[in-house]
Scaffold this motif. Sequence first.
Motif, PDB file in Angstrom:
ATOM      1  N   ILE A 106      33.074  44.719  46.092  1.00 37.94           N
ATOM      2  CA  ILE A 106      32.623  45.927  45.403  1.00 37.94           C
ATOM      3  C   ILE A 106      31.388  46.402  46.152  1.00 37.94           C
ATOM      4  N   SER A 107      31.457  47.636  46.680  1.00 33.00           N
ATOM      5  CA  SER A 107      30.341  48.140  47.480  1.00 33.00           C
ATOM      6  C   SER A 107      30.372  49.660  47.537  1.00 33.00           C
ATOM      7  N   ASP A 108      29.224  50.277  47.340  1.00 28.18           N
ATOM      8  CA  ASP A 108      29.069  51.734  47.493  1.00 28.18           C
ATOM      9  C   ASP A 108      30.096  52.529  46.686  1.00 28.18           C
ATOM     10  N   GLY A 109      30.371  52.096  45.473  1.00 29.32           N
ATOM     11  CA  GLY A 109      31.295  52.815  44.614  1.00 29.32           C
ATOM     12  C   GLY A 109      32.762  52.598  44.920  1.00 29.32           C
ATOM     13  N   LEU A 110      33.057  51.650  45.810  1.00 31.81           N
ATOM     14  CA  LEU A 110      34.437  51.350  46.168  1.00 31.81           C
ATOM     15  C   LEU A 110      34.762  49.900  45.837  1.00 31.81           C
ATOM     16  N   ILE A 111      36.004  49.670  45.466  1.00 33.51           N
ATOM     17  CA  ILE A 111      36.484  48.327  45.158  1.00 33.51           C
ATOM     18  C   ILE A 111      37.618  48.016  46.123  1.00 33.51           C
ATOM     19  N   THR A 112      37.491  46.896  46.835  1.00 33.31           N
ATOM     20  CA  THR A 112      38.545  46.459  47.751  1.00 33.31           C
ATOM     21  C   THR A 112      39.340  45.355  47.078  1.00 33.31           C
ATOM     22  N   LEU A 113      40.654  45.534  47.084  1.00 32.96           N
ATOM     23  CA  LEU A 113      41.568  44.572  46.475  1.00 32.96           C
ATOM     24  C   LEU A 113      42.354  43.843  47.550  1.00 32.96           C
ATOM     25  N   ASP A 114      42.503  42.538  47.417  1.00 33.85           N
ATOM     26  CA  ASP A 114      43.443  41.767  48.235  1.00 33.85           C
ATOM     27  C   ASP A 114      44.741  41.711  47.437  1.00 33.85           C
ATOM     28  N   LEU A 115      45.848  42.065  48.086  1.00 35.46           N
ATOM     29  CA  LEU A 115      47.138  42.137  47.409  1.00 35.46           C
ATOM     30  C   LEU A 115      48.159  41.248  48.109  1.00 35.46           C
TER      31      LEU A 115
END
Length: 140
Positions: A106-115
């Motif tokens: 979670i960084s700078d208003g973005l969420i990265t998901l591992d799928l």
Amino acid sequence: MIAEFGGDAEVGQKIGSIAQQTNPVLLLRFGAATHNAHRIHYDPEYARIEGLDSPVVMAQLQGALFFRAAALFAGEPAAVVSVGWRNRAPAYVGCELVVTGVVREISDGLITLDLEERAADGTLCAVGEAVVIANMKPVC
């Protein structure tokens, strides 16, 4: 906790899974919509000639499942910034595919998901990631 994003995502949080039962009609319709008429998706004999056990699910359909999982988590399809994936094993027509994931960053208003996407027998068919906008208000 497994849930849709409710505004307070945490690194390591599991996302809700999505499942898709594949079948020849789904592949025919998806292939028509995406202009993908490769015979490995519908012709069992040709699939075997290409070294496959039977017809396989299109990679683009697998990517669409990753997008659906990210959009479900974000609560808004417009919140999905990017989706990427790499196929790891064939997904054979007739199998159920299940996409699961976790919040990686979670960084700078973005969420990265591992799928990841697995067939019902546990085979890892594809891995990927998606980036979604945190706390995006619904478009409509």
